[in-house]
Design a protein around this motif. Structure first.
Motif, PDB file in Angstrom:
ATOM      1  N   ALA A 155       0.824  -1.213   0.000  1.00 14.98           N
ATOM      2  CA  ALA A 155       0.000   0.000   0.000  1.00 14.98           C
ATOM      3  C   ALA A 155       0.856   1.260   0.000  1.00 14.98           C
ATOM      4  N   ALA A 156       1.969   1.251   0.740  1.00 14.31           N
ATOM      5  CA  ALA A 156       2.832   2.430   0.801  1.00 14.31           C
ATOM      6  C   ALA A 156       3.403   2.755  -0.572  1.00 14.31           C
ATOM      7  N   MET A 157       3.774   1.728  -1.302  1.00 14.46           N
ATOM      8  CA  MET A 157       4.325   1.927  -2.644  1.00 14.46           C
ATOM      9  C   MET A 157       3.244   2.437  -3.595  1.00 14.46           C
ATOM     10  N   ARG A 158       2.035   1.912  -3.448  1.00 10.18           N
ATOM     11  CA  ARG A 158       0.933   2.390  -4.293  1.00 10.18           C
ATOM     12  C   ARG A 158       0.656   3.862  -4.015  1.00 10.18           C
ATOM     13  N   TYR A 159       0.757   4.244  -2.750  1.00  9.51           N
ATOM     14  CA  TYR A 159       0.532   5.638  -2.378  1.00  9.51           C
ATOM     15  C   TYR A 159       1.556   6.548  -3.048  1.00  9.51           C
ATOM     16  N   VAL A 160       2.823   6.134  -3.032  1.00 10.77           N
ATOM     17  CA  VAL A 160       3.877   6.937  -3.665  1.00 10.77           C
ATOM     18  C   VAL A 160       3.604   7.086  -5.156  1.00 10.77           C
ATOM     19  N   HIS A 161       3.250   5.979  -5.804  1.00 10.17           N
ATOM     20  CA  HIS A 161       2.987   6.029  -7.242  1.00 10.17           C
ATOM     21  C   HIS A 161       1.837   6.981  -7.555  1.00 10.17           C
ATOM     22  N   GLU A 162       0.732   6.853  -6.827  1.00 14.29           N
ATOM     23  CA  GLU A 162      -0.433   7.682  -7.100  1.00 14.29           C
ATOM     24  C   GLU A 162      -0.175   9.151  -6.762  1.00 14.29           C
ATOM     25  N   LYS A 163       0.588   9.395  -5.704  1.00 20.18           N
ATOM     26  CA  LYS A 163       0.904  10.767  -5.321  1.00 20.18           C
ATOM     27  C   LYS A 163       1.675  11.471  -6.429  1.00 20.18           C
ATOM     28  N   VAL A 164       2.645  10.768  -7.001  1.00 18.41           N
ATOM     29  CA  VAL A 164       3.440  11.350  -8.093  1.00 18.41           C
ATOM     30  C   VAL A 164       2.585  11.495  -9.346  1.00 18.41           C
ATOM     31  N   ARG A 165       1.751  10.505  -9.621  1.00 19.06           N
ATOM     32  CA  ARG A 165       0.911  10.570 -10.817  1.00 19.06           C
ATOM     33  C   ARG A 165      -0.057  11.746 -10.746  1.00 19.06           C
ATOM     34  N   MET A 166      -0.633  11.976  -9.578  1.00 23.88           N
ATOM     35  CA  MET A 166      -1.602  13.059  -9.427  1.00 23.88           C
ATOM     36  C   MET A 166      -0.951  14.441  -9.512  1.00 23.88           C
ATOM     37  N   ALA A 167       0.362  14.501  -9.363  1.00 24.98           N
ATOM     38  CA  ALA A 167       1.048  15.791  -9.510  1.00 24.98           C
ATOM     39  C   ALA A 167       1.016  16.272 -10.954  1.00 24.98           C
ATOM     40  N   ALA A 168       0.780  15.359 -11.889  1.00 26.98           N
ATOM     41  CA  ALA A 168       0.591  15.695 -13.313  1.00 26.98           C
ATOM     42  C   ALA A 168       1.766  16.503 -13.875  1.00 26.98           C
ATOM     43  N   PHE A 169       2.972  15.975 -13.701  1.00 22.21           N
ATOM     44  CA  PHE A 169       4.134  16.624 -14.303  1.00 22.21           C
ATOM     45  C   PHE A 169       4.006  16.589 -15.828  1.00 22.21           C
ATOM     46  N   PRO A 170       4.499  17.629 -16.511  1.00 19.28           N
ATOM     47  CA  PRO A 170       4.383  17.672 -17.977  1.00 19.28           C
ATOM     48  C   PRO A 170       5.068  16.475 -18.640  1.00 19.28           C
ATOM     49  N   PHE A 171       4.404  15.899 -19.614  1.00 18.22           N
ATOM     50  CA  PHE A 171       4.925  14.819 -20.451  1.00 18.22           C
ATOM     51  C   PHE A 171       5.207  13.529 -19.671  1.00 18.22           C
ATOM     52  N   ASP A 172       4.664  13.404 -18.470  1.00 23.27           N
ATOM     53  CA  ASP A 172       4.839  12.147 -17.742  1.00 23.27           C
ATOM     54  C   ASP A 172       3.969  11.032 -18.300  1.00 23.27           C
ATOM     55  N   ASP A 173       2.879  11.413 -18.929  1.00 21.71           N
ATOM     56  CA  ASP A 173       1.912  10.418 -19.402  1.00 21.71           C
ATOM     57  C   ASP A 173       2.236   9.989 -20.829  1.00 21.71           C
ATOM     58  N   ASN A 174       3.427   9.464 -21.010  1.00 19.31           N
ATOM     59  CA  ASN A 174       3.802   8.880 -22.298  1.00 19.31           C
ATOM     60  C   ASN A 174       4.727   7.703 -22.034  1.00 19.31           C
ATOM     61  N   GLU A 175       5.389   7.221 -23.048  1.00 16.72           N
ATOM     62  CA  GLU A 175       6.164   5.995 -22.881  1.00 16.72           C
ATOM     63  C   GLU A 175       7.335   6.138 -21.913  1.00 16.72           C
ATOM     64  N   SER A 176       7.726   7.361 -21.567  1.00 10.40           N
ATOM     65  CA  SER A 176       8.827   7.542 -20.616  1.00 10.40           C
ATOM     66  C   SER A 176       8.483   6.982 -19.243  1.00 10.40           C
ATOM     67  N   ALA A 177       7.191   6.784 -18.978  1.00 12.44           N
ATOM     68  CA  ALA A 177       6.771   6.221 -17.693  1.00 12.44           C
ATOM     69  C   ALA A 177       7.151   4.755 -17.562  1.00 12.44           C
ATOM     70  N   THR A 178       7.604   4.110 -18.631  1.00 15.56           N
ATOM     71  CA  THR A 178       7.963   2.684 -18.585  1.00 15.56           C
ATOM     72  C   THR A 178       9.377   2.455 -18.073  1.00 15.56           C
ATOM     73  N   SER A 179      10.073   3.515 -17.670  1.00 15.99           N
ATOM     74  CA  SER A 179      11.481   3.390 -17.285  1.00 15.99           C
ATOM     75  C   SER A 179      11.677   3.106 -15.803  1.00 15.99           C
TER      76      SER A 179
END
Length: 732
Positions: A307-331
């Protein structure tokens, strides 16, 4: 020998048993994948992914089972055939391995799944060999090699990007590490004497590795050159020997030559048919869109078990950094890889001393990772390379498997230093435990969640296509609606990219219109699909098509389906009340042909197969559009070329609106067969109309010259002087 190695590195033993470690690593990687994903519950004859790019990859794999190679696929892009070689992906090594595997596995879906799983084991095995080269203990090498085989990158990519299978990456890393030690093709010390000796065995091995890298996907060859260059820098700084630089240059040359051989067929095709400008869709600024981001490498995978790891992932995702929502997220590196990254950055910045942190091996890995990040990070040196040298390699995030490899290697070195002395035998319990934890941490199960839906869709598609094929003669040509292109296939309503390929994937002998390369054959299928329905049906029937397959997911309503029925009759419909509906054009086409004289029929067949073609030269860019209109940008000089490839004389009316966007009014000169018209061009569109007469097998050009200033758009490398809006031709 590398300095600072552990005295308990486990390097002793029979050298003839070197193969046991990679075999164990590969087996562990596959075992963890099967256990974590529960693959025994799934039908592996259903592709791991059955949508988007995975469909295109499966098409190319299926073509290998039907012919000698997949450069040309006769059953696609009817009536001309699909020249996949026009897209210079290379991938000779991958396709050769798939071709060999296809001798045993003929089902393309099972084949692509099997090859992907096999590459996970191969990546694990080759990584373990690199770790053994770094003098790690055999169990450490096997466990961390297995962790590399199952990095998150390969699951996010899966068969959708089969080109990015990562088993060749350890080979590139091996060359870089060897160079960083100062190794070269020449040894100065030979049997205790200071002499020069050419190491022919090393030359043969390294050259073979370079050839394999050059024959892999072009990105891996490019990234291999990057790390080899970094290895040269580290090795030269450490040893101060020019031979290190010379050897690295030789290796890069070999990779370059092999890469040219890899795309030689494409180069030959371009020489015969000209360069395809429709493939010029990449820009230098995209290096910052698809670059590496340290943030994304450190963030846990989506839907992590903790759950702690899921929280970190969602927290960063919700910050909506520019261009995060593309294939670079697979790294994403995973927790163990992230720990290794932080360790290597610490070593690179602090340059600590000591038995472990001062280990020369750790210093080499830290230099490699720091160099890669400086090049591939958003705003890094790679973006300057894209501006001043070559912008085709825009997706620098794809270098992340190299970073993962070096980071896992760093943690493996740490493990070897920890498990010494009285802790020596504890490694046989601790490292498998770390491996098991890594499997839960690194393997994202979310991407497999939709497998049941994919299986249902596959069975539905197969049922319809099998029943349709049973009704038709072998080799029947079928036109598909809505039309979509290749390789830049787009979505329509509920229809996703490459969905038109499903028909080919489930048929054995029918020919399909999908697969037409954009920019070739003057976009015959695209032009035909844009016609009003009666004209469309007449053209495809005269061109030899005996049916139309309509994908209901591609339209908002049934109006096109109704239009076809209105022309050919409702009795021509084959419908299983699902996604697909087929219309048999045979009886209607035969009736149409019977009303024509032989000469008229031949004339209309000629016109159907060879409509007036339009070529845009030399500074015209690709067509763009919005909901209201279509346009093409042009530099100060452009040529619109009309070509009549048929055996009859043709006359066309041409209507164009010209427009420019700088302040003021500037003249546009239009020349047609010696007749010159000068148009004052401003911000409002200016209409132009002319008539063009084309003799059989001839062409004619409109030459354009604009006297105004170009429009400057940051990030756009094209010359944008004026544009052609709503271009239309009509045969008279």
């Amino acid at each position: 020998m590398l300095s600072g190695e552990s005295p308990n590195s486990g390097t002793s033993g029979n050298g003839s048993r070197w193969w046991k470690t990679p075999l164990l690593a590969g087996g562990l990687a596959l075992l963890l994948v099967f256990l974590r994903l529960g693959l025994w519950h799934y039908d592996l004859a259903v592709p791991i992914s059955y949508s988007g790019d995975a469909l295109l990859e499966t098409v190319l794999v299926k073509a290998l089972t039907e012919g000698a190679w997949n450069y040309r696929i006769e059953r696609l892009a009817a009536p001309f055939g699909m020249d996949a070689v026009d897209f210079p992906a290379g991938r000779t090594l991958d396709y050769a391995l798939v071709k060999i595997l296809s001798i045993v596995i003929r089902n393309p879906f099972l084949l692509i799944n099997s090859y992907w799983l096999l590459t996970l084991a191969m990546a694990a095995g080759f990584a373990s060999l690199l770790f053994r080269y770094l003098r790690m203990h055999w169990i450490t090498s096997a466990c961390f090699g297995a962790l590399y085989g199952i990095i998150p990158f390969v699951f996010y990519r899966n068969i959708s990007h089969l080109c990015l299978v990562h088993f060749v990456v350890p080979a590139a890393a091996y060359l870089a590490v060897a160079l960083s030690q100062g190794q070269s093709f020449v040894a100065e010390r030979f049997k205790g004497r200071v002499v020069s000796a050419i190491l022919w065995r090393r030359i043969a091995l390294w050259s073979s590795v370079c050839i394999a890298l050059g024959l892999a996907y072009v990105y891996w060859a490019f990234f291999a050159c990057i790390v080899i260059l970094l290895g040269c820098v580290v090795g030269f700084v450490h040893k101060r020997k020019a031979r290190t630089i010379a050897t690295g240059a030789a290796l890069i040359i070999v990779i370059g030559i092999a890469s040219l051989g890899n795309i030689a067929a494409s180069l030959s095709y371009w020489r015969a048919h000209g360069h395809n400008s429709a493939l010029d869709y990449k820009y230098p600024a995209e290096a910052d869109v698809y670059g590496i981001r340290i943030r994304q490498m450190l963030v846990p995978i989506a839907e992590h078990p903790l759950a702690a790891m899921r929280y970190v992932h969602e927290k960063v995702r919700m910050a909506a950094f520019p261009f995060d929502d593309n294939e670079s997220a697979t790294s994403a590196l995973g927790s163990i890889g992230s720990l290794g990254l932080l360790l290597l950055l610490l070593v690179a910045v602090a340059r600590p001393r000591g038995r472990f942190l001062g280990d020369r091996r750790l210093g080499i890995l830290s230099g490699m990772v720091l160099g890669i990040i400086l090049i591939a990070e958003v705003g890094g040196l790679g973006s300057l390379f894209n501006v001043f040298a070559l912008h085709d390699f825009r997706c620098y995030n794809r270098i992340s498997p190299l970073i993962s490899l070096f980071c896992l290697g760093a943690v493996g070195l740490a493990a070897d230093h920890i498990f010494t002395g009285r802790w020596l035998n504890f490694r046989y319990v601790a490292l498998p435990t770390v491996l098991l934890i890594g499997a839960f941490d690194q393997i994202p199960v979310a991407f497999f969640r939709y497998h049941a839906d994919d299986q249902r869709r596959l069975y539905e598609d197969r049922d319809f296509m099998t029943k349709l094929e049973a009704r038709l003669k072998s080799g029947t040509m079928i036109f598909q609606l809505p039309n979509t292109g290749y390789p830049a296939d787009g979505a329509h309503e509920r229809m996703a990219a490459y969905d038109n390929s499903r028909a080919y994937l489930h048929s054995a002998n029918l020919r399909w219109s999908w697969g037409a390369m954009e920019g070739r054959h003057h976009d015959w299928a695209k032009m035909t699909a844009s016609l009003p329905m009666p004209q469309l049906l007449e053209r495809v029937a005269l061109a030899g098509f005996r049916g139309v397959l309509l994908d209901r997911f591609g339209y908002p309503d049934a109006s096109n389906e109704t239009s076809i029925s209105g022309v050919v009759g409702s009795e021509a419909k084959f419908d299983l009340s699902g996604r697909w509906v087929y219309f048999d054009l045979g009886p209607w086409a035969d009736k149409l042909s019977s009303t024509l004289s032989d000469s008229e029929r031949l004339r209309r067949v000629d016109k159907a197969l060879y409509p007036i073609q339009v070529e845009w030269r030399p500074s015209f860019s690709i067509e763009e559009s919005d909901k209201a209109r279509k346009w093409r940008w042009c530099g100060r000089d452009g040529v619109i070329r009309f070509e009549n490839e048929s055996d009859i004389e043709r006359t066309i009316g041409v209507t164009i609106s010209f427009q420019q966007h700088s302040n003021g009014i500037f003249p546009l000169r239009v020349e047609n067969e010696g007749n010159v018209v000068e148009l004052p061009l401003g911000a409002e569109p200016r209409d132009y109309h002319t008539q063009v007469e084309l003799k059989p097998k001839s062409s004619q050009e409109l030459k354009l010259h604009f006297e105004g200033p170009p429009l400057r758009v940051p990030g756009d490398t094209r010359e944008l002087a004026f544009r052609v809006v709503q271009f239309q031709i009509a045969e008279e």
